[in-house]
Structures are given as structure tokens and as C-alpha cells.
Enzyme design. Structure first.
Site, PDB file in Angstrom:
ATOM      1  N   THR A  83       1.475   4.275  -1.229  1.00 21.46           N
ATOM      2  CA  THR A  83       1.423   3.280  -2.292  1.00 21.46           C
ATOM      3  C   THR A  83       1.182   4.004  -3.596  1.00 21.46           C
ATOM      4  O   THR A  83       0.446   5.003  -3.622  1.00 21.46           O
ATOM      5  CB  THR A  83       0.299   2.253  -2.063  1.00 21.46           C
ATOM      6  OG1 THR A  83       0.034   1.547  -3.280  1.00 21.46           O
ATOM      7  CG2 THR A  83      -0.988   2.900  -1.613  1.00 21.46           C
ATOM      8  N   CYS A 196       6.532   1.215  -7.499  1.00 25.52           N
ATOM      9  CA  CYS A 196       5.816   0.484  -6.453  1.00 25.52           C
ATOM     10  C   CYS A 196       6.633   0.711  -5.203  1.00 25.52           C
ATOM     11  O   CYS A 196       7.869   0.613  -5.233  1.00 25.52           O
ATOM     12  CB  CYS A 196       5.719  -1.006  -6.783  1.00 25.52           C
ATOM     13  SG  CYS A 196       5.088  -1.996  -5.412  1.00 25.52           S
TER      14      CYS A 196
END
Length: 230
Positions: A83, A196
Site C-alpha cells: 500500500t 494507490c
């Protein structure tokens, strides 16, 4: 081959992509029946997201630090945090372990510099777009970072948390993201970071006429390079 320690689940939708990419890349490089040596610890994202929303980054860092320690004890040679946003607490995670962490922004900056791009747009969660922990890391490599408008940042973030993290990919959101990319190009972006790890589920290279830097792919491929070093 070194063992990759993957901290996943944030969200598991993109963690699947990490697992697929690292194994595909090992097969490409080594051939035959080769696959990646990796350990995946998938967290409960609801707990992490709550700490994010509450601004309790210390607790989130401690939680992921314990996860990283578990992976180290299980035999991981280095850590990959699957992430972008949670690289905000990379220092806290590193304090829990002796093995290194492969920073997603460093891998991304190297890919950007390889293509000779000097100014990039950045898409991601509000935390990634607005806070300094990510942008400054990219800027250290001599790359200027442009972010979308306040209105766009809010909607980009909403799509990530309310659609992509839930496995929902819609034509409407795809078209919206494409328009945001066009606006970033209008501001001078020569390329755009898909900052992202879920955005690559929605936006593909053919959706823009400038280079798109898919951080999930870049990070996973760099993990394989690290695993095969030496």
C-alpha cells in the site's frame, strides 16, 4: 532466491495483484516451474482504516510493525508494504525489525527517472496526495509532483475507499479518473503516478497519452529484482 515478506490486506484486492505479479515476474525471469518465495500477512483493513480516519498513525504503525516482525520471524529477508498510504509509518515499522523495507516511492521514483519524466501528477488517497511523506520522497529524486484540485482529491479518495477497495470497478469512475488525468496533464504533468495500489484495477496504460506509473506493478517487480539479487 530471497524470501519476500508481503504486508497485505490494505486492501486485499490489490494484494492479489502483488501476489500475481511477483510470481509471474519470477516465472518470466527464471522460467520453468519457478515461482516466488514469499510470505503474505493479510491484515484486517477495517482496523487500519479506522486508525487512518482517527489520525492515530502511531497505533497503525505499531500494528504493522508487529506484522513485519512476524514475517521476519517466519523467514522473510525483506518487507514489502502493499500500500502507498501506510508508508507514512514506515519508520515505525522499521523500528520493529532488523530486515529492510523496500520503499514504494523509491521504486516509483526510479521508474520515473528511467523514462526521463521531470514533472508528474499524483493520484492516491487524500493522505498520499495531501501529506508530505510520499511527495517529498519522490521530490528527493528531482521530480516535481502536482496534485489534483481539492474537489478532485475528495472524489478520488471516495472512489478508492468506497469502490476499489470493495472490488467495484465502474465505467463512470474510470471516465472520471481519465478526466482528472487530463487536467493534471493540462497543469504540466508529463506522467502520472497511480499512487494507490488499487488504482491500477481501474486505470490502464492505454487510458492516457502520457506514461502512467502503476505503483503496484513497479513495487512488485522491484521486489523480485531484490529477491533475485546475487
Amino acid at each position: 532466491m530471497k524470501t519476500i515478506g508481503l504486508i497485505g490486506g490494505m486492501s486485499w484486492e490489490s494484494s492479489i495483484e502483488y501476489y500475481r505479479i511477483v510470481n509471474t515476474e519470477v516465472k518470466i525471469r527464471l522460467g520453468g516451474l519457478h515461482s516466488a518465495k514469499c510470505l503474505l500477512y493479510s491484515v484486517d483493513f477495517a482496523e487500519i482504516a479506522r486508525h487512518q480516519a482517527e489520525g492515530n498513525w502511531r497505533k497503525a504503525g505499531e500494528l504493522l510493525g508487529e506484522v513485519a516482525l512476524s514475517l521476519e520471524k517466519a523467514g522473510a529477508d525483506f518487507i514489502v508494504i502493499c500500500t502507498n498510504t501506510m508508508h507514512k509509518v514506515i519508520d515505525s515499522i522499521q523500528e520493529h525489525i532488523r530486515i529492510p523495507i523496500l520503499h514504494i516511492a523509491d521504486a516509483t521514483a526510479a521508474a520515473i527517472n528511467k523514462q526521463g519524466v521531470r514533472t508528474v501528477g499524483l493520484l492516491g488517497t487524500r493522505y498520499t496526495m495531501e501529506q508530505d511523506f510520499y511527495k517529498s520522497r519522490i521530490a528527493e529524486s528531482g521530480i516535481q509532483v502536482i496534485i489534483p484540485s481539492e474537489e478532485d482529491r475528495e472524489l478520488i479518495n471516495k472512489v478508492i475507499y468506497e469502490e476499489l477497495c470493495l472490488g467495484q470497478v465502474t465505467a463512470q469512475s474510470k471516465e472520471y479518473y481519465k478526466q482528472v488525468i487530463k487536467r493534471l496533464i493540462g497543469q504540466g504533468a508529463e506522467g502520472v503516478i497511480l499512487g494507490c495500489t488499487e488504482i491500477g484495477l481501474l486505470i490502464k496504460a492505454e487510458d492516457a497519452h502520457v506514461p502512467l506509473f502503476d505503483t503496484t506493478y513497479i513495487h512488485a517487480v522491484e521486489a523480485v529484482t531484490r529477491a533475485l539479487e546475487g
